[in-house]
Write a protein that holds these residues in place. Structure first.
Motif, PDB file in Angstrom:
ATOM      1  N   TRP A 879       0.823  -1.219   0.000  1.00  0.00           N
ATOM      2  CA  TRP A 879       0.000   0.000   0.000  1.00  0.00           C
ATOM      3  C   TRP A 879       0.849   1.258   0.000  1.00  0.00           C
ATOM      4  O   TRP A 879       0.587   2.183  -0.754  1.00  0.00           O
ATOM      5  N   ASP A 939      -5.757  -4.682   4.222  1.00  0.00           N
ATOM      6  CA  ASP A 939      -6.339  -4.551   2.886  1.00  0.00           C
ATOM      7  C   ASP A 939      -7.789  -4.083   2.970  1.00  0.00           C
ATOM      8  O   ASP A 939      -8.213  -3.198   2.216  1.00  0.00           O
ATOM      9  N   SER A 943      -8.879  -0.516   1.320  1.00  0.00           N
ATOM     10  CA  SER A 943      -9.837  -0.560   0.218  1.00  0.00           C
ATOM     11  C   SER A 943     -11.021   0.338   0.566  1.00  0.00           C
ATOM     12  O   SER A 943     -11.477   1.158  -0.249  1.00  0.00           O
TER      13      SER A 943
END
Lengths: 995, 995
Positions: A879, A939, A943
């Motif tokens: 990320w 994640d 997201s």
């Protein structure tokens, strides 16, 4: 020569060398080092040369007289040379000659052996001296004693008299040594040896002896408080001996040992400072008592002579040392190449090629095609601006003239140059290269000085540190000596030959002849050549017995680096020893003797290959000696193995009650009882089935039992390994045996992990018990010292959790461990332990190369579960590498920053969101919240956040959060707080760079 | 020769003599004797020859390095020769020669010094070896160790290395000894010596160190219980060192010391038995390891040769010995005269005169006019009665023939004799005398064997005991050797010369030449001649300094008996020492050095006369050595005196609290506190006035204070004497000072008594406190041993009471002492103490020659008051010598005997006495009763009894006591009982012979 004559001969020899002959100390000591004539006299600046016998008592080494060359009491002959006379190894070899030991026949070797006495706060670097494989002398350059740096350094030579006499008399054990006509060593001492062993191992009353320790310590303190160094020292020695008895008796646990060491070290330090201060106050009366050593080679008087030819030249630099440790030799060769090539470049001396090689006694660099002179160097020096330097007529002004004069050029030679868009006058200077020899003479000291070692030592007044003392340099540019001086040693053209030939002087006429002359002197300069030679000699020796060499590249390199010319010699040992566990035999052979094993079909044969130094030795004498040594080593192993296998492993468990773990935490047996409870608990948390839990329980009961076996008492490194072996021998299930060994794994970072889950559960339980227990009794690590192994326990725990992918709540695990302890553990202690583990984990992750801010971000949020934290960290890494990361973080950060100083968390009332942007944001939040709840991972979080970015931006564009209407304001703040809370428990984004 | 070279030289010398070279022990020991190589190896039959250095630690000898030749740690060189090689003194003298000490120049002397180690249960006889007055070696024939008789005896030679080196190097103290080139003994050791002194005297924590002792003792027991001699021995040595530290620290009281000694001795004995048993079990493996000494001189093979002449002859017997102790020499001369004259008489060898003389090395008997043969011996043997031997015809019967045959005479030679009024036949037998040499050859061993000594020793396999080893005999009858063998030594004609000349062989051709040859050899055989020579030499030496010899006949005899030829040498000492108390100086000079003092007008001058052995010595060397010795001795005394006089005596009192009296009875200070209360109480009983009581009180407070002064700690025999001196110096009244000294008097039977009553009161109090206290804590004498001095205390008390004519009720005195004690004392204990004292008193009186029955008679009646009992005893003695005693006693006894078995005492009712005889007896009784009441003494009693005799007799003649009328009978018995009771409390006549 009789035993008593050897002592007389040594007395004569060392008295002739100007040594004072001293007497043994009248307190039981473990070595001549503890005699005040060593441990105190090495302090401070006064010279001191002394020699004496010391009956040395080492309870733990006792074998009831059953080992041929290891007894609990034996006679050392101790020599101190302070300062280093410049050639102490050569004097030592002469002393052997005086005893009739011919170094041309026998393999006399100097094998790295560094010495440290925690009890004395002392250490030094040096060697074991091997005579045909047998350790006959300890040779040490004392660096510190009583916690003080020693200046000057002392040379300590400690002969093992019995082993030398065994060789001289050709007898097979201490017992048979002829002390004088008609009387053997055994006649005089065997019965006493057996009795002392019985007392130390079986009889000494632990309670009484512990009390003696405390009393002696109190009296040492008492004497110290009155400034009485000698009485205090005697009591320190008594403490040390008493400790050794307790240790032999098996009454000292690992943790307790550290505490005793600390107590003894503190005392030894105080005695040393007191003694040193006394000598200072007395004005160091012995400053001139002993004849000073010859001064270091006369400082450079010789002019620098350039070689006759114009060049290019051959350059030779040989650094002659006392025997370098194996690892240092490899490292030095690499470093020397870099340092010399760097120095040549720096010196603007071109060269065609550079080769660097080394043996234990020499580091060699050979450069070819070295330019006769340095390349010239041109430099441009900026002067005044052109409009100042020249007048309107273009004539140089006084400014230009002054500049030219200051640079030593004619005004007419000044040039105009544009610099940064402005015109200046400049002087272009050309520095002519100097002749190579002159340049090298300046550069080479830096080359030697650039070599660094893991452990290095001082030895003479220069104060320079090196792996081992430097004794000569050969530095030649073709036929010309490149004169320099470093570390009190001056360069010349005389090298030294190999030790078996008495290290004869080998004059080197020119660099080009060096390799040939060394070869003629029986020296193989290149380690690869030595390795090849070992194999070429050893393989046929193995084949002759129908076997082959066990493959071991590291060992091969090691033996090749222990000699200047390998002589492989096959020896044999009594096949009866093959009944011992193979791992033990191999370990002894490799670790203690560096023998190459001979195997057939994976099975050890009763042979070995020893590698001696020098082609011209008497192979039979060397073989005989090495066989005798191995016999003694195996006798030792067999002695312990036999003792240990008289009873099943479980029978040793009860003896753990005399083995202290820690004063307030009880004995090792108490610890085992805790582990029997704790390990199955963790097993259940780890999801083990009932069968595995039963294995865990049984393994816990036996996991420390091998600590009470003699082989492990003697060789602590075998803990777990022998536990497994003995467990299997005792009929325990294989799974139990495996878990016993595995609970120690990993022993270091990078070590293998347990293969079985019972091993894991037990390992976790053991480490948590140690950590919480020691913190609870306030035994905590301080500074870099980790005498209790807390750091290792914490790192082992982390590696287990990560390596075996175990999610475990640290607070819960710590609390479970705390419940089992015999001492109260409050919350603050648990918090401290957790913090300590986290700090170790943090260090572990940083070592592994993770960004510090990412580490902080995951540990702040998920540190309670190490494995989860690591998964988060792994997820986070991609990320932050994304192009849009910056924007994402920044957007999120705006939400958090504006709410950061709010005193409370405000409820969100969706009904009051009037502006569309606010409402949109609230909707986006609801979606994100649901997603994160469904997937509370890095994640999942990012997201969700990513999808919110537009809504957040719009909100800040359209809405003034800090509305004057408090209700409105708080409702908006509440929403932003909720968005900020999305990351809670996943990652602490505020810890990240750019937040 | 450097210090370290001396050690090397001795090692070489003794190795050449077949000695094993050993190492110092690694436990602090007080002497090389404690090294197992001595104290254990001397046990049992195995030969053992060994030599080694031993650093010897004697805390009490420490002087902070201020004394030139006495330090708390120094180096011994120890040699053991087992068995005696036959000439060990000569070998020893050779070793000195090897060091460069010339016995022809220096005065090397063997001065009696017997050795005993209570802590080892060991003792031996031997000498200090003096080198010019300096003790340089201890030389001992070990008789016992660990409580075991040693067979064979070992010769122990202990060199004081420093003192020898001081002589060799001509330096004045340990500090200046050159250890090697450039380094002195002081450089190496002075600081440590001072520190160890400080620790031992000032710093050691008594509580801690006592605990160490107990722990080491427990571990010694622990090891012994497991049969481990060596570990046990190490702990015994540790106990011994720890005890020495406690002692130096002044923490061991007299009584406690005895207890510690007993504990150590018990341990040492157990170790010794265990070790000896181990060696037996092992079959004494070293029996043949060492070369045996030459066998004793070949047994008698030579025929007995009579002298050529017919006689009378001169007889010479010279018994050649190693140096005899002074007292033994005098005693041996006397005994030899008696033994030899007795033997000659017994042997019927007539002689004209006999002279016996002696020197330290020879006992000499010279008889002149010894008959060439024994006188014939005629004996008369009685046969049958004449009327049986001859028939009526006067012819011999078969009885006569048989008798004549049995006696080897003809019947015709039988004679008739009247024997006891009856006629018998007798055989007159004539035994012809044998030649003198043959007779003497049989008789002389008995002459030597007849000599007895207070302490005697064994030395060789013969097992014979003598004062010191016998090494040769010269036994000559004129020119003929009288051959005999005794104590493993055979007679011959070779004597030995004086030591300074190397004891050369001096063959003696015939007895008549002996005295001349001895004179020529520089030996004065007669002690009177040696005394005269000393005076003749010494008087002018004294006169030259304007003084005269202090008169001391005993000392003169002693020095004359220490040499074979006196050489008087005047030395001087630093006049500064004259400031010390003269008694101290004289005592040191006399006791330690046997110097004759030089005085002028009763004041000591700073000179002395030493008497050396041998006219040919180097007087300057000898003088120098002796001066150095005295300097060191005086330095020691001055050191202590100085330390002691820094504070008043009263300041030492408080230090008595670290000086234990007895565990349960508290410290010496506690004892002093008791004496402060008890002594004035006894003073009051003794009728002291208030002033004397004040003196008593003050003296009690100070009476033990000198025990804490250093001079007394060092020289216990000065207790009281220094107390008085220091008290006077501290300004205490003379009466107080006197009482302090006097309370120790009498120290032995026959010692002087106190002159002052406070001294008496305090002495009584001190002894009673000791006696009652020790009995109360159950410390009682057992067997002959009296480690606590209870016997001495009891005898001292008795002597005080008798000598000062003090009537004291023992029960009351004991009760008073009991009240002050810190422990409960019950009646039974008091009765035991009283009985113990009475038993000692009884022994004392018997020793004094009183009849045992008289002693019993007075003690039974008056034992509670010793003085009264003695007066009674004195009065009783003339009574029992009277002619009418028997009658008197018998008459009285009739009264007592007849009433003896009556169960009760009957009242007397004079009204019922009807018979005149009874009435007369009653009247006589009333008169007697009144007289005895008026004079309840022995004389009073017996005068009264004597007057009653007629009445008693008449009563028994006229009256039947045992009348059938019970009333009458009891009335008569009551009267007789009353008469019997007249003696009560005066004398128990029933205990007397004839009662």
């Amino acid at each position: 020569m009789y035993f008593q004559e050897v002592i007389m001969r040594l007395n004569e020899f060392w008295a002739d060398q100007g040594c004072l002959l001293w007497q043994p100390h009248n307190v039981q000591v473990g070595a001549g080092t503890y005699n005040p004539a060593t441990v105190l006299r090495v302090l401070g600046p006064e010279p001191w040369n002394v020699a004496y016998v010391e009956p040395s008592v080492r309870p733990d080494d006792g074998r009831y007289g059953e080992n041929p060359n290891r007894w609990g009491q034996y006679y050392q002959y101790q020599v101190i040379l302070k300062p280093d006379p410049g050639n102490p190894l050569e004097i030592y070899l002469e002393s052997l000659r005086a005893l009739g030991i011919d170094a041309a026949r026998h393999d006399v070797r100097f094998v790295e052996d560094n010495w440290e006495s925690p009890a004395l706060g002392a250490w030094g670097l040096g060697w074991e001296v091997w005579l045909d494989g047998q350790e006959i002398t300890q040779y040490t350059y004392f660096q510190q004693a009583g916690g003080q740096n020693l200046e000057p350094v002392s040379v300590e030579i400690t002969y093992g008299l019995e082993r030398i006499v065994m060789v001289l008399q050709g007898v097979r054990g201490f017992t048979d040594i002829r002390w004088m006509e008609g009387v053997t060593y055994g006649d005089l001492l065997l019965r006493g040896e057996i009795e002392q062993c019985t007392y130390n191992f079986e009889v000494a009353d632990v309670g009484n002896v512990r009390q003696m320790y405390d009393l002696c310590e109190a009296e040492a303190r008492n004497a110290l408080a009155r400034g009485l160094a000698m009485p205090a020292h005697d009591y320190v020695l008594k403490c040390s001996h008493i400790f050794n008895v307790l240790d032999a008796r098996g009454a000292i646990g690992v943790t307790e040992r550290a505490r005793y060491f600390a107590r003894m070290r503190d005392l030894a330090r105080d005695v040393a400072s007191l003694y040193a201060e006394q000598r200072r106050e007395a004005g160091h009366p012995l400053m001139t008592a002993f004849a000073p050593p010859k001064p270091a080679l006369a400082a450079l008087a010789q002019p620098i002579a350039e070689p006759a030819g114009q060049g290019p030249h051959d350059l030779l630099l040989e650094i002659g040392c006392e025997e370098l440790p194996v690892a240092d030799l490899d490292s030095a060769v690499t470093q020397l190449e870099a340092a010399l090539s760097g120095a040549l470049k720096e010196a603007r001396l071109e060269y065609a090629s550079l080769r660097v090689m080394g043996t234990p006694r020499r580091l060699v660099a050979l450069a070819s095609g070295v330019a006769g002179r340095q390349a010239d160097r041109t430099s441009v020096v900026r002067g005044p601006a052109a409009n100042i330097a020249f007048d309107a007529e273009g004539n140089p002004t006084r400014a230009a003239q002054g500049f030219a004069r200051s640079r030593g050029v004619e005004v007419s030679q000044l040039q105009r140059r544009d610099i940064d868009g402005k015109e200046y006058v400049v002087a272009v200077l050309v520095e002519a290269g100097r002749p190579a020899a002159a340049v090298l003479s300046e550069a080479l000291p830096g080359v030697v000085a650039a070599l660094r070692f893991t452990q290095s030592m001082r030895w003479n007044a220069s104060g320079v540190s090196f792996s081992r003392p430097i004794r000569w340099y050969v530095a030649l540019l073709d036929e010309a000596v490149v004169p320099f001086e470093y570390a009190g040693v001056a360069s010349g053209r005389v090298s030294r030959g190999i030790r078996p030939q008495g290290s004869p002087a080998v004059p080197i006429p020119d660099a080009a002849s060096y390799e040939r002359l060394m070869a003629e002197a029986g020296i193989l300069l290149d380690v690869a050549a030595r390795e090849a030679s070992v194999l070429a000699q050893a393989r046929p020796l193995a084949a002759e017995e129908g076997g082959e060499l066990g493959h071991d590249a590291a060992l091969l390199r090691e033996v090749a680096n222990l000699v200047e010319y390998p002589l492989a010699i096959r020896g044999s040992f009594d096949p009866n020893y093959l009944r011992l566990p193979g791992a033990t035999l191999l370990a002894v052979m490799r670790k203690h003797q560096r023998y190459l094993p001979i195997v057939r079909d994976g099975e050890l044969l009763p042979y070995f290959v020893a590698v001696a130094n020098g082609a011209t030795l008497d192979a039979d004498a060397v073989r005989h000696g090495n066989e005798e040594v191995l016999r003694a080593r195996y006798a030792d192993a067999a002695y312990f193995y036999h003792a240990d296998t008289q009873e099943p492993l479980a029978a040793f468990t009860r003896r753990l009650d005399t083995l202290a773990f820690q004063e307030r935490l009880g004995s090792m047996l108490d610890k085992v009882r805790r582990l029997e409870r704790l390990a199955p608990e963790f097993g259940r948390l780890l999801g083990l089935d009932e069968a595995a839990l039963a294995v865990t329980r049984r393994a816990a009961a036996l996991c420390k039992s091998d600590l009470a076996t003699q082989l492990v008492v003697e060789l602590t490194s075998l803990q777990g390994i022998m536990g497994r072996h003995y467990a299997a021998l005792s009929g325990e299930p294989e799974a139990v045996a495996a878990a016993i060994e595995e609970h120690y794994l990993p022993r270091w970072v990078g070590d293998r992990l347990p293969e079985t889950m019972p091993g894991v559960a037990l390992g976790v339980a053991d480490r948590l018990d140690t950590l919480v227990g020691l913190f609870a009794v306030d035994v905590r690590p301080s500074g870099a010292a980790d005498p209790w192994g807390l750091r290792r326990a914490a790192l082992g725990l982390i590696q287990l959790l990560l390596g075996k992918r175990i999610s475990l709540s640290l607070p819960e695990a710590l609390a479970r461990a705390a419940v089992c302890l015999p001492v109260p553990v409050d919350e603050a202690v648990l918090a401290d332990v957790q913090d300590y583990i986290l700090r170790r984990y943090e260090g572990y992750l940083l070592e592994a190369g993770y960004r510090y801010d990412l580490v902080a971000a995951v540990l702040n949020a998920q540190g309670r579960d190490a494995y989860a934290a690591q998964r988060a960290l792994e997820a986070l890494t991609p990320w932050v590498a994304r192009d849009d990361w910056r924007a994402l973080l920044d957007t999120y950060a705006r939400c958090v920053r504006i709410t950061r100083d709010q005193p409370e968390t405000y409820p969100v009332d969706p009904a009051r969101f009037v502006e569309p942007a606010t409402r949109a944001l609230y909707e986006a939040y609801r979606v994100a919240r649901a997603r994160v709840d469904a997937d509370p991972t890095v994640d999942g979080l990012f997201s969700a956040l990513q999808e919110m970015v537009p809504a957040i931006r719009r909100f800040f564009d359209d809405v003034l959060v800090m509305d004057e209407d408090l209700t409105l304001r708080r409702n908006r703040l509440g929403l932003l707080q909720a968005i900020g809370a999305l990351a809670h428990g996943i990652v602490d984004l505020s810890a990240m760079e750019g937040f």
